[in-house]
Enzyme design. Structure first.
Site, PDB file in Angstrom:
ATOM      1  N   ASP A 170      -3.776 -13.598  27.844  1.00 43.79           N
ATOM      2  CA  ASP A 170      -2.725 -14.847  28.276  1.00 43.79           C
ATOM      3  C   ASP A 170      -0.977 -14.482  28.009  1.00 43.79           C
ATOM      4  O   ASP A 170      -0.552 -15.598  27.014  1.00 43.79           O
ATOM      5  CB  ASP A 170      -3.499 -15.727  27.190  1.00 43.79           C
ATOM      6  CG  ASP A 170      -4.570 -16.405  27.807  1.00 43.79           C
ATOM      7  OD1 ASP A 170      -5.229 -15.539  28.290  1.00 43.79           O
ATOM      8  OD2 ASP A 170      -5.091 -17.530  27.020  1.00 43.79           O
ATOM      9  N   ASP A 191      -6.270 -11.519  31.866  1.00 46.63           N
ATOM     10  CA  ASP A 191      -6.006 -12.768  32.092  1.00 46.63           C
ATOM     11  C   ASP A 191      -5.054 -13.090  31.450  1.00 46.63           C
ATOM     12  O   ASP A 191      -3.802 -13.909  31.167  1.00 46.63           O
ATOM     13  CB  ASP A 191      -7.361 -13.901  31.231  1.00 46.63           C
ATOM     14  CG  ASP A 191      -8.212 -13.738  31.586  1.00 46.63           C
ATOM     15  OD1 ASP A 191      -8.618 -13.685  32.679  1.00 46.63           O
ATOM     16  OD2 ASP A 191      -8.928 -14.744  30.959  1.00 46.63           O
TER      17      ASP A 191
END
Length: 340
Positions: A170, A191
């Site tokens: 992230d 991600d």
């Protein structure tokens, strides 16, 4: 990350209650200009030694471009631009010389080193880093990778030129709004470019570090785009970018039921898994996604093994996304006090 939908929905409601910031004032002949410059220098030679203190000094509802020039150095602080302070231009010396860094993780919504909420924000030549748990600490014989955000961008009309974003999971939360990333470096493992932004990434380097920091993970995910309906304009467009690194990875997985990512005329190295894309929690909804690869080259650009639900666009359709007008129909980029 999947637990954030409720948080983001509430935040969007709060944001919608604030009137949209007007464009920042321009100078003579409608040319963007900086009204004044605030100097940040750790040695005490500037107006402030802290980036956050410089931001705090700007009055609420400012409508003129104010430049915060950040001298070379590593600024160990969490930095937030509040929603009532638009029209800020953060200027570093170079992304390898000017760094804002913090090491934090609690929940994804609290861990970001840099958070930007208002419209009309631009940054150049700065690296934003979150080095929490890099490399991952061994727990019960395993090295768990956990979310730790380097930057999160909420406001509309935000641009980043030649900036760096460093994390592992992230890394860059491209939350919402129209964003432009030019010549940036973005690294991570899982991600590491995610959210529901309507964004173009042009001439950026996207670098997978999963093989370097967590080689026991069989693969990672570069994007997790969160488009939620067929009417949602959001999507990630990668234009003339380079995808490099160590380890193996999917190009992306669906963070929303209408997830959209377009990779155009980019270089894909052999780190890309042949299938390319993952439906994640949206199995049996794959034909609502828009995952496009067009004109790419490199060892990872062979699409013969890709998932069967990849999208093919005609030239006219593709141009709707790869042209700057996808994020800039009202010409906001030309109104910035900086160009590539």
């Amino acid at each position: 990350m999947q637990c954030l939908f409720a948080f983001v929905f509430i935040l969007l409601l709060l944001h919608s209650g604030v009137s949209e910031a007007s464009d920042c004032e321009s100078g003579a002949e409608n040319q963007p200009k900086v009204a004044r410059t605030i100097w940040v220098d750790q040695s005490g030679k500037g107006d402030f030694s802290s980036v956050q203190k410089a931001i705090d000094s700007i009055p609420s509802n400012n409508n003129q471009w104010i430049r915060i020039h950040i001298s070379p150095g590593t600024y160990r602080e969490k930095v937030t631009i509040p929603i009532d302070k638009p029209c800020i231009f953060l200027e570093g010396t170079h992304s390898k010389l000017t760094t804002i860094e913090w090491n934090d993780h609690n929940v994804t919504s609290d861990s970001a080193t840099f958070s930007s909420y208002p419209d009309n924000i631009v940054a150049r030549g700065i690296s934003f880093k979150n080095f929490y748990n890099i490399p991952p600490a061994v727990v019960d014989g395993k090295n768990p990778v956990v979310p730790a955000v380097a930057a999160r961008i909420y406001g509309d009309k935000s641009a980043f030129y030649f900036c760096g974003f460093f994390g592992l999971q992230d890394t860059l939360w491209d939350v919402e709004g129209r964003h432009y990333f030019y010549g940036c470096y973005i690294e991570g493992g899982i991600d590491f470019i995610f959210g529901s932004g309507q964004s173009i990434y042009e001439r950026c380097q996207v670098n997978l570090t999963l093989g370097k920091y967590a080689p026991e993970y069989p693969y990672g995910y570069i994007t997790a785009q969160g488009r939620n309906s067929s009417y949602d304009p959001s999507g990630f467009v990668f234009k003339s970018c380079e995808f490099t690194g160590s380890g193996k990875t999917y190009l992306g997985r669906a963070y929303g039921p209408y997830s959209r990512v377009i990779i155009y005329r980019s270089v894909l190295s052999d780190l890309i898994i042949p299938a390319g894309w993952d439906a994640w929690y949206y199995v049996h909804q794959e034909y609502n996604f828009m995952y496009v690869e067009h004109g790419c080259i490199g060892a990872g650009a062979d699409t013969s093994g890709r998932v069967p639900w990849m999208t093919k666009l005609r030239t006219a359709q593709l141009n709707e996304f790869v042209n700057l007008s996808y994020i800039d129909k009202d010409g906001w980029i030309d109104k910035l006090p900086i160009q590539p």
